[in-house]
Design an enzyme around this catalytic site. Structure first.
Site, PDB file in Angstrom:
ATOM      1  N   THR A  70       0.837  -1.201   0.000  1.00  0.00           N
ATOM      2  CA  THR A  70       0.000   0.000   0.000  1.00  0.00           C
ATOM      3  C   THR A  70       0.873   1.253   0.000  1.00  0.00           C
ATOM      4  O   THR A  70       0.655   2.178  -0.789  1.00  0.00           O
ATOM      5  CB  THR A  70      -0.929  -0.013   1.242  1.00  0.00           C
ATOM      6  OG1 THR A  70      -1.701  -1.208   1.189  1.00  0.00           O
ATOM      7  CG2 THR A  70      -1.844   1.192   1.275  1.00  0.00           C
ATOM      8  N   ASN A 150      -4.736 -10.042  -7.987  1.00  0.00           N
ATOM      9  CA  ASN A 150      -4.804 -10.736  -6.696  1.00  0.00           C
ATOM     10  C   ASN A 150      -6.069 -11.575  -6.524  1.00  0.00           C
ATOM     11  O   ASN A 150      -6.112 -12.473  -5.701  1.00  0.00           O
ATOM     12  CB  ASN A 150      -4.719  -9.717  -5.546  1.00  0.00           C
ATOM     13  CG  ASN A 150      -5.662  -8.556  -5.711  1.00  0.00           C
ATOM     14  OD1 ASN A 150      -5.618  -7.830  -6.705  1.00  0.00           O
ATOM     15  ND2 ASN A 150      -6.552  -8.381  -4.757  1.00  0.00           N
ATOM     16  N   THR A 235      12.921   5.420  11.140  1.00  0.00           N
ATOM     17  CA  THR A 235      13.933   4.385  11.403  1.00  0.00           C
ATOM     18  C   THR A 235      13.579   3.108  10.648  1.00  0.00           C
ATOM     19  O   THR A 235      12.436   2.642  10.707  1.00  0.00           O
ATOM     20  CB  THR A 235      14.007   4.099  12.923  1.00  0.00           C
ATOM     21  OG1 THR A 235      14.313   5.324  13.571  1.00  0.00           O
ATOM     22  CG2 THR A 235      15.060   3.052  13.242  1.00  0.00           C
ATOM     23  N   CYS A 320     -13.085  -7.244   2.475  1.00  0.00           N
ATOM     24  CA  CYS A 320     -14.002  -7.588   3.549  1.00  0.00           C
ATOM     25  C   CYS A 320     -14.046  -6.400   4.498  1.00  0.00           C
ATOM     26  O   CYS A 320     -13.017  -5.980   4.985  1.00  0.00           O
ATOM     27  CB  CYS A 320     -13.420  -8.769   4.316  1.00  0.00           C
ATOM     28  SG  CYS A 320     -14.324 -10.264   4.186  1.00  0.00           S
TER      29      CYS A 320
END
Ligand SMILES: Cc1ncc(COP(=O)(O)O)c(C=O)c1O
Length: 372
Positions: A70, A150, A235, A320
């Site tokens: 994402t 997907n 980091t 979902c």
């Protein structure tokens, strides 16, 4: 319990777990610190970036670590388009992309005046390079397509699109989240400018991924530190990065054997299903890792529940929300809004860690449920 939802996420490989465990125990320094502990962590980070670059046939400066698919998609799409909006505001994508591509584009359209052409699969359930070619305009600055879908496992013609874009100034972003670790991918050869990947889809840990960037400049998405060539502040998650690279190396070392095994597992399942009534939701070019299968007259949400009660985890593939299965925008794009397939289809997504016995059990259980 049987897990056949590997397109949602995969169990970690033992290579990834042991590499991560060692780093968590021994190398806890911050890679940016200048003392010995930091330098030790910094060395591991450099080595990991080098190894990952090598697996993709590129150089370490092209690899940016992110929190996953994402973030990689958002960084490439928003970061590139905002940086280059003075050159044009037209984007091309496809109707079968993941929401992590469609929604950043939507954000640019709604807030920054971009225009988008969304390509629909043709009558053969294909997105073609010609469609991209015909949609290109002078002001197109980005083309974004996935490598493998997907929900259905359908392959897109990445090399052909890359070839077309060689003679156009638009950058090419590829969401390769479902392809990395399953195919040998050399982004430079394919003419890709941005490539997104996510470790938890290839037996690595969750919350880590990378963005390959050829040379295009892009605005950083996260601000507040000089990490990742000042393009992604924060980091670095060293254990996760080490786990991701170990997982990918392990997958790529076994690429052919894994592919053959998954293909065999799919065949075992379909052989066992012989005699029952079903259809497959597939494009012309497919990877065997995802099988989208529909059962006429059967409700997919009920099928999932019944299988879950039997200890078998599969999914519809579509999002979902709060436990409610949404209608798949991918199947809608393939078959139309009225198609019964939207409510009858489920996704079985296979990993090389699955067994033939598991595939047989799934088929037998499904047959019992549908009465076929
Ligand atoms: C094609 C595709 N792109 C992007 C993502 C998002 O990846 P992540 O879960 O790492 O944010 C997924 C996850 O399902 C995906 O399948």
């Amino acid at each position: 319990m049987i897990y056949l939802d590997n397109a949602a996420t995969t169990p970690m490989s033992s290579a990834a777990i042991s590499a991560m465990t060692q780093v968590m125990q021994e190398t806890y320094g911050n890679p940016s610190s200048i003392h010995g502990h930091g330098r030790q962590a910094g060395k591991l980070l450099r080595e990991a970036r080098q190894e990952l670059a090598c697996l993709l046939g590129t150089k370490p400066q092209h690899i940016f670590f992110t929190s996953g698919g994402t973030e990689s998609n958002n960084t490439a799409i928003i970061g590139y388009c905002l940086r280059h909006q003075n050159r044009g505001k037209h984007i091309i994508t496809t109707a079968i992309e993941h929401h992590a591509v469609l929604e950043p584009i939507e954000y640019l359209v709604e807030n920054f005046g971009f225009e988008v052409t969304i390509l629909k699969p043709d009558d053969n359930q294909e997105i073609t390079a010609d469609q991209v070619k015909n949609a290109l305009r002078e002001d197109t600055i980005l083309v974004s397509t996935m490598y493998v879908n997907n929900e259905t496992g359908t392959l897109l013609p990445i090399a052909e699109i890359g070839q077309i874009l060689k003679v156009h100034s638009a950058a090419y972003h590829v969401d390769a989240v479902q392809a990395v670790g399953k195919l040998k991918i050399l982004p430079e050869e394919l003419g890709i400018d941005f490539l997104s990947a996510s470790a938890h889809k290839f037996h690595g840990p969750k919350g880590i991924g990378f963005l390959y960037v050829a040379s295009s400049d892009f605005d950083p998405y996260l601000h507040g530190g000089d990490q990742e060539q000042k393009k992604r502040a924060g980091t670095e998650n060293l254990p996760a990065i080490i786990g991701m690279v170990a997982a990918l190396k392990d997958d790529i070392d076994h690429l052919e054997a894994n592919f053959n095994k998954v293909q065999k597992l799919q065949k075992v399942f379909l052989t066992e299903m012989a005699g029952s009534t079903y259809y497959l939701n597939q494009g012309k070019e497919q990877l065997p890792y995802v099988l989208n299968i529909g059962f006429p007259g059967q409700r997919n949400d009920l099928l999932l529940l019944r299988l879950d009660l039997e200890g078998i985890s599969i999914s519809t593939g579509s999002a979902c929300t709060a436990g409610v299965v949404q209608v798949s925008h991918v199947l809608q794009a393939f078959y139309g809004e009225e198609s019964p397939r939207l409510h009858e289809s489920v996704r079985v997504s296979i990993s090389p860690q699955n067994t033939e016995q598991e595939m047989i059990t799934l088929a037998k259980t499904l047959k019992n449920i549908i009465g076929g």
